[in-house]
Design a protein around this motif. Structure first.
Motif, PDB file in Angstrom:
ATOM      1  N   GLY A  48      11.917 -11.658   7.968  1.00 48.91           N
ATOM      2  CA  GLY A  48      11.515 -10.215   7.311  1.00 48.91           C
ATOM      3  C   GLY A  48      12.631  -9.414   7.889  1.00 48.91           C
ATOM      4  N   VAL A  49      13.126  -8.495   7.238  1.00 46.09           N
ATOM      5  CA  VAL A  49      14.150  -7.491   7.774  1.00 46.09           C
ATOM      6  C   VAL A  49      13.663  -5.861   7.560  1.00 46.09           C
ATOM      7  CG1 VAL A  49      15.989  -9.237   7.601  1.00 46.09           C
ATOM      8  CG2 VAL A  49      15.506  -7.515   5.615  1.00 46.09           C
ATOM      9  N   ALA A  50      13.025  -5.865   6.136  1.00 51.09           N
ATOM     10  CA  ALA A  50      12.606  -4.353   6.145  1.00 51.09           C
ATOM     11  C   ALA A  50      11.402  -4.395   5.085  1.00 51.09           C
ATOM     12  CB  ALA A  50      13.882  -3.511   5.561  1.00 51.09           C
ATOM     13  N   VAL A  51      10.583  -3.399   5.204  1.00 46.17           N
ATOM     14  CA  VAL A  51       9.254  -3.031   4.451  1.00 46.17           C
ATOM     15  C   VAL A  51       9.208  -1.774   3.863  1.00 46.17           C
ATOM     16  CG1 VAL A  51       6.749  -3.377   4.424  1.00 46.17           C
ATOM     17  CG2 VAL A  51       8.414  -4.894   5.788  1.00 46.17           C
ATOM     18  N   PHE A  52       8.646  -1.598   2.748  1.00 42.59           N
ATOM     19  CA  PHE A  52       8.332  -0.177   2.254  1.00 42.59           C
ATOM     20  C   PHE A  52       7.193  -0.060   1.793  1.00 42.59           C
ATOM     21  CE2 PHE A  52       8.392   3.287  -0.459  1.00 42.59           C
ATOM     22  CZ  PHE A  52       9.283   4.415   0.027  1.00 42.59           C
ATOM     23  N   GLU A  53       6.158   0.726   2.232  1.00 40.42           N
ATOM     24  CA  GLU A  53       4.748   0.626   1.731  1.00 40.42           C
ATOM     25  C   GLU A  53       4.865   2.021   0.800  1.00 40.42           C
ATOM     26  OE1 GLU A  53       1.516  -0.453   4.640  1.00 40.42           O
ATOM     27  OE2 GLU A  53       3.047   0.536   5.879  1.00 40.42           O
ATOM     28  N   ARG A  54       3.674   1.992  -0.372  1.00 43.95           N
ATOM     29  CA  ARG A  54       3.536   3.164  -1.161  1.00 43.95           C
ATOM     30  C   ARG A  54       3.466   4.544  -0.718  1.00 43.95           C
ATOM     31  NH1 ARG A  54      -0.965   1.588  -5.319  1.00 43.95           N
ATOM     32  NH2 ARG A  54       0.692  -0.164  -5.762  1.00 43.95           N
ATOM     33  N   ASP A  55       3.016   4.658   0.575  1.00 45.90           N
ATOM     34  CA  ASP A  55       2.808   5.954   0.886  1.00 45.90           C
ATOM     35  C   ASP A  55       4.283   6.361   1.624  1.00 45.90           C
ATOM     36  OD1 ASP A  55       1.104   5.061   4.345  1.00 45.90           O
ATOM     37  OD2 ASP A  55       3.060   4.557   3.319  1.00 45.90           O
ATOM     38  N   GLY A  56       5.203   5.569   1.663  1.00 46.76           N
ATOM     39  CA  GLY A  56       6.693   5.785   2.072  1.00 46.76           C
ATOM     40  C   GLY A  56       6.838   5.636   3.582  1.00 46.76           C
ATOM     41  N   ASN A  57       5.884   4.881   4.186  1.00 45.00           N
ATOM     42  CA  ASN A  57       6.053   4.164   5.546  1.00 45.00           C
ATOM     43  C   ASN A  57       7.083   3.015   5.346  1.00 45.00           C
ATOM     44  OD1 ASN A  57       4.584   5.916   6.922  1.00 45.00           O
ATOM     45  ND2 ASN A  57       2.553   4.465   6.915  1.00 45.00           N
ATOM     46  N   THR A  58       8.038   2.799   6.551  1.00 42.54           N
ATOM     47  CA  THR A  58       8.737   1.727   6.463  1.00 42.54           C
ATOM     48  C   THR A  58       8.716   1.078   7.823  1.00 42.54           C
ATOM     49  OG1 THR A  58      10.770   3.246   7.191  1.00 42.54           O
ATOM     50  CG2 THR A  58      10.438   2.918   4.874  1.00 42.54           C
ATOM     51  N   HIS A  59       9.296  -0.135   7.707  1.00 42.17           N
ATOM     52  CA  HIS A  59       9.356  -0.989   8.880  1.00 42.17           C
ATOM     53  C   HIS A  59      10.658  -1.983   8.848  1.00 42.17           C
ATOM     54  CE1 HIS A  59       4.807  -0.094   9.433  1.00 42.17           C
ATOM     55  NE2 HIS A  59       4.821  -0.204   8.127  1.00 42.17           N
ATOM     56  N   TYR A  60      11.176  -2.029   9.985  1.00 42.40           N
ATOM     57  CA  TYR A  60      12.352  -2.907  10.048  1.00 42.40           C
ATOM     58  C   TYR A  60      12.375  -3.736  11.275  1.00 42.40           C
ATOM     59  CZ  TYR A  60      14.619   0.785   7.060  1.00 42.40           C
ATOM     60  OH  TYR A  60      14.742   1.628   6.123  1.00 42.40           O
ATOM     61  N   ALA A  61      13.087  -5.003  10.986  1.00 44.01           N
ATOM     62  CA  ALA A  61      13.197  -5.770  11.876  1.00 44.01           C
ATOM     63  C   ALA A  61      14.357  -5.153  13.072  1.00 44.01           C
ATOM     64  CB  ALA A  61      13.921  -7.449  11.738  1.00 44.01           C
ATOM     65  N   ASP A  62      14.109  -5.361  14.406  1.00 40.69           N
ATOM     66  CA  ASP A  62      14.777  -4.918  15.451  1.00 40.69           C
ATOM     67  C   ASP A  62      16.324  -5.026  15.081  1.00 40.69           C
ATOM     68  OD1 ASP A  62      12.552  -5.147  18.154  1.00 40.69           O
ATOM     69  OD2 ASP A  62      12.673  -3.609  16.711  1.00 40.69           O
ATOM     70  N   SER A  63      16.495  -6.231  14.737  1.00 47.54           N
ATOM     71  CA  SER A  63      18.040  -6.800  14.667  1.00 47.54           C
ATOM     72  C   SER A  63      18.713  -6.360  13.634  1.00 47.54           C
ATOM     73  CB  SER A  63      17.945  -8.346  14.265  1.00 47.54           C
ATOM     74  OG  SER A  63      17.339  -8.762  13.328  1.00 47.54           O
ATOM     75  N   VAL A  64      18.132  -5.395  12.719  1.00 44.65           N
ATOM     76  CA  VAL A  64      18.805  -4.783  11.381  1.00 44.65           C
ATOM     77  C   VAL A  64      18.957  -3.043  11.722  1.00 44.65           C
ATOM     78  CG1 VAL A  64      18.434  -6.604  10.200  1.00 44.65           C
ATOM     79  CG2 VAL A  64      16.987  -4.848   9.907  1.00 44.65           C
ATOM     80  N   LYS A  65      17.837  -2.400  12.489  1.00 44.30           N
ATOM     81  CA  LYS A  65      17.636  -1.385  12.713  1.00 44.30           C
ATOM     82  C   LYS A  65      19.429  -0.500  12.927  1.00 44.30           C
ATOM     83  CE  LYS A  65      13.054  -1.022  14.294  1.00 44.30           C
ATOM     84  NZ  LYS A  65      12.156  -0.687  15.461  1.00 44.30           N
ATOM     85  N   GLY A  66      19.517   0.438  12.055  1.00 45.77           N
ATOM     86  CA  GLY A  66      20.838   1.227  12.207  1.00 45.77           C
ATOM     87  C   GLY A  66      21.825   0.814  11.066  1.00 45.77           C
ATOM     88  N   ARG A  67      21.494  -0.390  10.741  1.00 54.24           N
ATOM     89  CA  ARG A  67      22.619  -0.807   9.615  1.00 54.24           C
ATOM     90  C   ARG A  67      21.828  -1.146   8.329  1.00 54.24           C
ATOM     91  NH1 ARG A  67      25.016  -5.476   9.582  1.00 54.24           N
ATOM     92  NH2 ARG A  67      23.480  -6.517  10.785  1.00 54.24           N
ATOM     93  N   PHE A  68      20.603  -1.185   8.131  1.00 60.89           N
ATOM     94  CA  PHE A  68      19.745  -1.685   6.771  1.00 60.89           C
ATOM     95  C   PHE A  68      18.976  -0.225   6.561  1.00 60.89           C
ATOM     96  CE2 PHE A  68      19.963  -6.510   6.457  1.00 60.89           C
ATOM     97  CZ  PHE A  68      21.176  -6.496   7.234  1.00 60.89           C
ATOM     98  N   THR A  69      18.805   0.039   5.206  1.00 65.04           N
ATOM     99  CA  THR A  69      17.891   0.985   5.038  1.00 65.04           C
ATOM    100  C   THR A  69      17.219   0.647   3.666  1.00 65.04           C
ATOM    101  OG1 THR A  69      19.534   2.895   5.786  1.00 65.04           O
ATOM    102  CG2 THR A  69      17.697   3.572   4.297  1.00 65.04           C
ATOM    103  N   ILE A  70      16.014   0.700   3.650  1.00 66.18           N
ATOM    104  CA  ILE A  70      15.002   0.332   2.392  1.00 66.18           C
ATOM    105  C   ILE A  70      14.742   1.558   1.882  1.00 66.18           C
ATOM    106  CG2 ILE A  70      13.031   0.088   3.578  1.00 66.18           C
ATOM    107  CD1 ILE A  70      12.293  -2.239   2.048  1.00 66.18           C
TER     108      ILE A  70
END
Length: 128
Positions: A48-70
């Motif tokens: 898992g690399v990135a998650v978007f919830e309906r309320d706008g909350n996002t979650h990222y794997a530590d390994s991709v933070k700074g380069r990946f945007t969901i």
């Protein structure tokens, strides 16, 4: 049942960028609260690399933070993943996934078992 279709993958040079898209369709697509991007290489577990919830909350794997945007275009029912500064280790099949409820914690949000619906993937290949 929702249908997820990914697109945007391809062969990209090191240091380049790619933007992936996942279009959700179907009669019951509104029941899915969380959507996510995963990636997988042969012989390894789906990550898992990135998650978007309906309320706008996002979650990222530590390994991709700074380069990946969901992000999510709610009007078009489309999930996006922007990947910058591509590295060879980003080479993988990228999958879109959906879950009916909130995922609550980063660990659960990024776990393959938390999601019930999956697309068939789009391949990203990074080379110099």
């Amino acid at each position: 049942q929702v249908l997820l279709v990914e697109s945007g993958g391809g062969s990209v040079e090191v240091g380049g960028s790619v933007r992936l898209s996942c279009v959700a369709s179907g009669y019951d697509y509104n029941i899915y609260y969380s959507m996510a991007w995963f990636r997988q290489v042969p012989g390894m577990e789906r990550e898992g690399v990135a998650v978007f919830e309906r309320d706008g909350n996002t979650h990222y794997a530590d390994s991709v933070k700074g380069r990946f945007t969901i992000s999510k275009d709610n009007a078009k029912n489309t999930l996006h993943l922007q990947i910058n500064s591509l590295k060879p280790e980003d080479t993988a099949m990228y999958f879109c996934a959906a879950r009916q409820g909130r995922c609550w914690t980063e660990q659960l949000c990024l776990a393959q078992s938390s999601y019930s619906v999956w697309g068939q993937g789009t391949q990203v290949t990074v080379s110099s």
